[in-house]
Design an enzyme around this catalytic site. Structure first.
Site, PDB file in Angstrom:
ATOM      1  N   ALA A   1       0.858  -1.183   0.000  1.00  0.00           N
ATOM      2  CA  ALA A   1       0.000   0.000   0.000  1.00  0.00           C
ATOM      3  C   ALA A   1       0.892   1.230   0.000  1.00  0.00           C
ATOM      4  O   ALA A   1       2.106   1.134   0.232  1.00  0.00           O
ATOM      5  CB  ALA A   1      -0.922   0.012   1.214  1.00  0.00           C
ATOM      6  N   LYS A   2       0.306   2.382  -0.270  1.00  0.00           N
ATOM      7  CA  LYS A   2       1.038   3.645  -0.162  1.00  0.00           C
ATOM      8  C   LYS A   2       0.019   4.763  -0.053  1.00  0.00           C
ATOM      9  O   LYS A   2      -1.094   4.650  -0.579  1.00  0.00           O
ATOM     10  CB  LYS A   2       1.915   3.876  -1.403  1.00  0.00           C
ATOM     11  CG  LYS A   2       3.167   4.674  -1.113  1.00  0.00           C
ATOM     12  CD  LYS A   2       4.147   3.837  -0.306  1.00  0.00           C
ATOM     13  CE  LYS A   2       5.478   4.526  -0.123  1.00  0.00           C
ATOM     14  NZ  LYS A   2       6.462   3.640   0.494  1.00  0.00           N
ATOM     15  N   GLY A   3       0.404   5.834   0.606  1.00  0.00           N
ATOM     16  CA  GLY A   3      -0.510   6.959   0.756  1.00  0.00           C
ATOM     17  C   GLY A   3       0.231   8.271   0.775  1.00  0.00           C
ATOM     18  O   GLY A   3       1.464   8.307   0.825  1.00  0.00           O
TER      19      GLY A   3
END
Length: 435
Positions: free
Chosen positions: A125-127
């Protein structure tokens, strides 16, 4: 003896910095060809191959906060959850004015393969939030972080998606996320990693990526009958990763002969005194002016004569313009994507051994996993155990990668990609992806 000391005032003197998990950004254009080549070598079904590239979920939220002057400001926040076949999704949250969905998507995909290469039970994931953290006060950053957490709290979680610090965020950011998330779900220290030690952070986390680089370097040198002690090192970048790698390599007997950072570059063919360089850098906000070596042009650093070159700063620094001039026998990719595909080809023909970023800088996410494990158990480890477990994972990871190289007759980069993609594909098929 001079020692690094953590600030006792993390909230009052909040200074965002690039965290080691992602110093620079690959693009989908660089990731997809590697994935497709790995899928071809593995003989993946075309439908499965396509499904592995599609993100599980993409989140976009508007975060509106009151600023200190009473005006309202709105920022766009993103979270891309790429894959959860092997476990909860894992990846950093970055605060940067150029954060965009395509970049976040590429980084989320990279985390899927990286966690699989490290063989830790996570997906990717990444944000991020599109903002300039240096232009926001500490209280504004706190309000922004809490509003972002309020918007995504029901989509992250201990067994769902576990954020971490990244570019422009740090342990204080994670403390705010933990506190805000806990208002909705009860005390949940395992919901984020990279936390302050006082809130359940792991000992050894700060040095983890740099220490992982040391263990990765030891593994690849041992494969060629060499050791750290016999080698001359050049390190580009003296931030968290570069400085720890330099310190640990020096302590292991390696000779670090040149280092650069954003302020300049310094060289000493007899080996730099890393302890004094660390002290000078802390006192002068950079290595420029260090008296223990001669000042050199930072642009010439990568092509200086050495045995091991460690790019630990920006992406794309090794390219077709300078690849022919690089004299190192080994390149350890401590930064994300420091070598572009054209340079990869040139260096491969020259016989240069490149240890890929997807493996070489995975020490940070591996110790993040250890932090998560400790929080779930409610039992914290001492630093000696953290470092010993990290060495076990990094050494085993190298052996697994070499096995894939032998199986598919490929270089280390493709060995790492086939290893990661194969693990995710197997988990996906076992879970019943067509149902």
């Amino acid at each position: 003896m001079w020692m690094r000391m953590p600030s006792p005032f993390p909230a009052a003197f909040y200074t965002p910095f690039p965290f080691p998990e992602a110093l620079s950004s690959p693009s989908c254009e660089t990731l997809v060809p590697n994935f497709k080549q790995a899928a071809k070598l593995l003989g993946l079904d075309s439908k499965l191959e396509k499904s592995l590239l599609i993100p599980f979920r993409e989140i976009k939220v508007e975060c509106t906060i009151p600023k200190d002057d009473g005006t309202l400001a709105s920022f766009v926040g993103f979270r891309v959850q790429h894959d959860n076949a092997r476990g909860p999704m894992k990846g950093g949250i970055r605060y940067h004015h150029e954060v965009d969905p395509d970049e976040v998507n590429a980084l989320a995909q990279l985390m899927t393969w990286k966690t699989a290469v490290a063989n830790i039970p996570y997906g990717g994931a990444k944000g991020g939030i599109g903002c300039s953290p240096g232009k926001l006060s500490c209280s504004e950053l706190e309000r922004l972080t809490r509003v972002f957490t309020q918007k995504i709290h029901d989509l992250i979680g201990i067994h769902t998606d576990v954020p971490a610090p990244d570019m422009g965020t740090n342990s204080q950011t994670m403390a705010w996320i933990l506190d805000e998330y806990s208002k909705f779900h009860g005390h949940s220290p395992a919901v984020v990693t990279g936390k302050p030690i006082d809130l359940g952070g792991s000992l050894g986390r700060e040095a983890a990526t740099g220490r992982g680089v040391l263990f990765a370097t030891e593994a690849v040198l041992a494969e060629y009958g060499k050791s750290i002690k016999d080698q001359r090192f050049i390190i580009q970048g003296f931030g968290n990763v570069g400085s720890w790698a330099a310190q640990l390599i020096s302590e292991a007997g390696g000779k670090v002969i040149a280092i650069s950072d954003v302020t300049g570059a310094v060289k000493n063919t007899n080996g730099l005194d890393i302890e004094n360089l660390l002290k000078h850098s802390a006192e002068n906000r950079g290595i420029k002016g260090f008296s223990g070596g001669e000042s050199i042009d930072p642009s010439s650093l990568l092509t200086k004569d050495c045995d091991v070159l460690i790019p630990a700063a920006l992406g794309g620094v090794i390219n077709r313009e300078n690849a022919n001039d690089i004299r190192a026998k080994f390149i350890i990719e401590a930064a994300n994507h420091p070598t572009d595909p054209e340079a990869d080809e040139i260096l491969s023909k020259k016989g240069v051994i490149i240890l890929p970023d997807i493996y070489a800088n995975s020490g940070g996410v591996t110790v993040s996993y250890f932090e998560w494990v400790q929080n779930i158990q409610g039992f914290m480890w001492d630093e000696k155990k953290v470092n010993a477990e990290l060495k076990t994972y990094m050494t085993r990871g190298f052996k697994d990668m070499k096995e894939m190289c032998k199986t598919h007759n490929c270089d280390l980069r493709m060995g790492a990609f086939t290893l990661g993609v194969n693990r995710v594909a197997r988990a996906t098929v076992l879970r019943g992806w067509e149902a």
